[in-house]
Each structure stands twice: as structure tokens, then as C-alpha cells.
Design an enzyme around this catalytic site. Structure first.
Site, PDB file in Angstrom:
ATOM      1  N   HIS A 185      -0.633  13.083  29.720  1.00 20.19           N
ATOM      2  CA  HIS A 185      -1.478  14.063  30.419  1.00 20.19           C
ATOM      3  C   HIS A 185      -1.920  15.148  29.434  1.00 20.19           C
ATOM      4  CE1 HIS A 185      -2.684  17.259  33.155  1.00 20.19           C
ATOM      5  NE2 HIS A 185      -2.881  16.302  34.046  1.00 20.19           N
ATOM      6  N   GLY A 218      -4.737  16.900  40.742  1.00 18.61           N
ATOM      7  CA  GLY A 218      -3.717  17.935  40.572  1.00 18.61           C
ATOM      8  C   GLY A 218      -3.715  18.858  41.783  1.00 18.61           C
ATOM      9  N   GLY A 219      -4.427  19.961  41.665  1.00 22.63           N
ATOM     10  CA  GLY A 219      -4.427  21.026  42.681  1.00 22.63           C
ATOM     11  C   GLY A 219      -4.560  20.535  44.114  1.00 22.63           C
ATOM     12  N   ASN A 271      -0.717  14.352  41.279  1.00 23.27           N
ATOM     13  CA  ASN A 271       0.207  14.853  40.254  1.00 23.27           C
ATOM     14  C   ASN A 271       0.588  16.280  40.637  1.00 23.27           C
ATOM     15  OD1 ASN A 271       1.467  15.788  37.952  1.00 23.27           O
ATOM     16  ND2 ASN A 271      -0.387  15.768  36.674  1.00 23.27           N
ATOM     17  N   TRP A 272       1.845  16.450  41.049  1.00 22.13           N
ATOM     18  CA  TRP A 272       2.267  17.767  41.545  1.00 22.13           C
ATOM     19  C   TRP A 272       2.623  18.728  40.410  1.00 22.13           C
ATOM     20  CZ3 TRP A 272       5.906  16.068  46.209  1.00 22.13           C
ATOM     21  CH2 TRP A 272       5.113  15.412  47.158  1.00 22.13           C
ATOM     22  N   LYS A 273       2.651  18.247  39.200  1.00 27.26           N
ATOM     23  CA  LYS A 273       2.970  19.075  38.024  1.00 27.26           C
ATOM     24  C   LYS A 273       4.274  19.862  38.267  1.00 27.26           C
ATOM     25  CE  LYS A 273      -1.907  19.140  36.971  1.00 27.26           C
ATOM     26  NZ  LYS A 273      -3.056  19.847  36.414  1.00 27.26           N
ATOM     27  N   GLY A 319      -8.310  21.647  36.730  1.00 27.88           N
ATOM     28  CA  GLY A 319      -7.876  22.927  37.283  1.00 27.88           C
ATOM     29  C   GLY A 319      -8.897  24.031  37.135  1.00 27.88           C
ATOM     30  N   SER A 373     -10.521  18.371  39.011  1.00 34.34           N
ATOM     31  CA  SER A 373     -11.043  19.098  40.177  1.00 34.34           C
ATOM     32  C   SER A 373     -11.611  18.175  41.258  1.00 34.34           C
ATOM     33  CB  SER A 373     -12.070  20.150  39.736  1.00 34.34           C
ATOM     34  OG  SER A 373     -11.466  21.098  38.874  1.00 34.34           O
ATOM     35  N   GLU A 388      -9.689  12.057  32.246  1.00 32.57           N
ATOM     36  CA  GLU A 388      -9.658  13.430  32.741  1.00 32.57           C
ATOM     37  C   GLU A 388     -10.272  14.359  31.701  1.00 32.57           C
ATOM     38  OE1 GLU A 388      -6.343  13.857  35.846  1.00 32.57           O
ATOM     39  OE2 GLU A 388      -5.419  14.143  33.897  1.00 32.57           O
ATOM     40  N   GLU A 411      -2.009  18.223  29.604  1.00 33.39           N
ATOM     41  CA  GLU A 411      -1.087  19.370  29.473  1.00 33.39           C
ATOM     42  C   GLU A 411       0.081  19.019  28.562  1.00 33.39           C
ATOM     43  OE1 GLU A 411      -0.606  19.948  33.683  1.00 33.39           O
ATOM     44  OE2 GLU A 411      -2.708  20.587  33.777  1.00 33.39           O
TER      45      GLU A 411
HETATM   46  C1  PEP Z   1      -4.809  16.830  36.604  1.00 33.27           C
HETATM   47  O1  PEP Z   1      -4.195  17.677  36.004  1.00 33.27           O
HETATM   48  O2  PEP Z   1      -4.498  15.629  36.486  1.00 33.27           O
HETATM   49  C2  PEP Z   1      -5.933  17.254  37.427  1.00 33.27           C
HETATM   50  C3  PEP Z   1      -6.929  16.430  37.562  1.00 33.27           C
HETATM   51  O3  PEP Z   1      -5.877  18.508  37.966  1.00 33.27           O
HETATM   52  P1  PEP Z   1      -6.913  19.178  39.009  1.00 33.27           P
HETATM   53  O4  PEP Z   1      -7.171  18.153  40.082  1.00 33.27           O
HETATM   54  O5  PEP Z   1      -6.201  20.385  39.525  1.00 33.27           O
HETATM   55  O6  PEP Z   1      -8.140  19.495  38.235  1.00 33.27           O
END
Ligand code: PEP
Length: 254
Positions: free
Chosen positions: A98, A237-238, A11-13, A176, A216, A170, A100
Site C-alpha cells: 500500500h 479506505g475512508g 481497508n480499515w487502516k 484520502g 476516494s 491507487e 502508505e
Molecule cells: C486506500 O488507502 O486504499 C484508499 C483508496 O483510501 P481512500 O478510499 O480513503 O481514498
């Protein structure tokens, strides 16, 4: 156990312009061509990059996902994007609910339920996100919070309608933050969710539904997470933004 191919999803957000997304997707497509075929790969760029990325990955086995959609078919909804628009841009999947979106954009279990309905009707595969906050976990509410998110999010669906649904667990405190749920903490919740699906929608769906872990996930922890019996993939994400790092994730078996 059903046939649950692992899915590694990025997920590139709100990162990467169209050209930047194209460059990243090209590298990912090259890396994917040498990766184990049974591991599915999905990327979710921003709306403005979807059609561009679709072209780049058209001859690869990478699935394209949007990060959100709106439940109405069309009309006066300034700034929103419909399921048909996502399909026309080349998406097969869509991330829904999600944390966010829940936190910053007022999404509720009810709006998420409508979005899942719209995605399923359009034959887009929903990646339905759920997760507890740190406060929920510390006050012992993890399972009751997840229970409510699942029951309300999936209200009104038959198990047949949900055949393609993917759940992403999640924990909000692990997104993050660099904090990962331990493999045992994650497995405990994944098993709980599978049993909950069994109770609500039956054994066939419970055995076949894929439940991804997110929070993460990095090259140094993916292998132990993926080794757990009820973890069927990762929503990342990251660590999905850099193609080489993301490549290490979908090559976790190598
Ligand atoms: C996400 O937002 O779906 C996520 C898991 O982010 P990260 O991997 O950066 O924790």
C-alpha cells in the site's frame, strides 16, 4: 475476457479497536447477506481485530484480509506478523505494498516482491498495490512509474504462480484526498496495466487478473467506475469505515 467477479474491498487502516471492528463487521455481514452473490466483498481490519472479525464473518461470504505481512517464516523479528499467523487468524487475502507502507514505512519494490512471494507460497491472495504520485503524473511519468512497480514487484514469478494475484491501482494523489481519477483516467491506466501483464506474463493471466481501482471511491462515483471494462473492483479506505456506506458500495448495482 476471463471470469473476473467484481471485488469490493475495504481497508480499515489504523482504525477501530477489536470490539469496534466486530460491531462494524456484524453490520456488514447482515448487509452482505442481501447483496448480489457475484460481487465479492473483502474487509481488512487491523491485526489485533483479525481473529475476532473472522469469527463474526465465518458464516458470511465476506473475505478477511490483513493489511500487511512479513516475508520471513518465523523468528527474531520483533513486531512483525507472518503468513502462518494470518492464516491461523482466518485471513484469505493480504494487502501488500500500500502507498502508505511505501511512504511511511520504507517499503520498496524489492521488499514488496518478497512479501508477494511469501503470500503466494502460503496460499494467501495478495492484493498488490501500485500507483503514481501527483508529481509523477504532472511530470508525465505515470506509466513509467507503474511499469517499474509492476516489473519489480512481480519479478521472478510465472503466470501460474500469479493466478490468484489481485492488482490495486491507487493513484497516490487520489487516496484520502477526495480527488478521484475520472473514470476515463482510471480506465486508461487499467487498460495499460492489463496490456503490460499481457506483455510480461501472457494473455491468459492478462484476461483473468482483477485490477481494482482505489482513491476516494464513494457511493456516488462507484457505479461509473465499475462500468469501465478494465475496472474489476475497488479498494476503499475512508468510505469503508462506516458499514452502511460500505454496504452501498458493494450494492452499487442496486
Ligand atoms: C486506500 O488507502 O486504499 C484508499 C483508496 O483510501 P481512500 O478510499 O480513503 O481514498
Amino acid at each position: 475476457m476471463g471470469n473476473r467477479n467484481p471485488l469490493i474491498a475495504g481497508n480499515w487502516k489504523m482504525n477501530k479497536t477489536g470490539p469496534e471492528s466486530v460491531a462494524t463487521a456484524k453490520t456488514i455481514a447482515t448487509l452482505a447477506s442481501n447483496s448480489p452473490a457475484e460481487i465479492e466483498i473483502m474487509i481488512a481490519p487491523t491485526f489485533t481485530a483479525l481473529a475476532l472479525v473472522a469469527e463474526v464473518i465465518s458464516s458470511s461470504r465476506i473475505f478477511l484480509s490483513a493489511q500487511n505481512l512479513y516475508w520471513e517464516e518465523k523468528g527474531a523479528y520483533t513486531g512483525e506478523i507472518s503468513a502462518d499467523m494470518l492464516l491461523a487468524a482466518g485471513c484469505s487475502h493480504v494487502i501488500i505494498g500500500h502507498s502508505e507502507r511505501r511512504l511511511y514505512f520504507g517499503e520498496t519494490d524489492n521488499t514488496i516482491n518478497k512479501k508477494i512471494k511469501t503470500a503466494i507460497n502460503a496460499k494467501l491472495i495478495p492484493v498488490f498495490c501500485i500507483g503514481e504520485s501527483e508529481e509523477d503524473r504532472e511530470s508525465g511519468k505515470t506509466f513509467s512509474v507503474l511499469d517499474k512497480q509492476v516489473k519489480k514487484g512481480l519479478e521472478g514469478f510465472s503466470s501460474t504462480a500469479l493466478a490468484t494475484l489481485i492488482i490495486a491501482y491507487e493513484p497516490v494523489w487520489a487516496i484520502g484526498t477526495g480527488k478521484t481519477a475520472s473514470k476515463d483516467q482510471a480506465q486508461e491506466v487499467h487498460l495499460y496495466l492489463r496490456n503490460l501483464i499481457d506483455k510480461l506474463l501472457g494473455n491468459t493471466l492478462a484476461n483473468s487478473i482483477r485490477i481494482l481501482y482505489g482513491g476516494s471511491v464513494k457511493p456516488d462515483n462507484i457505479k461509473e467506475l465499475m462500468a469501465m471494462p478494465d475496472i474489476d473492483g475497488a479498494l476503499v479506505g475512508g468510505a469503508s469505515l462506516d458499514p452502511e456506506t460500505f454496504g452501498k458500495l458493494f450494492n452499487y448495482l442496486k
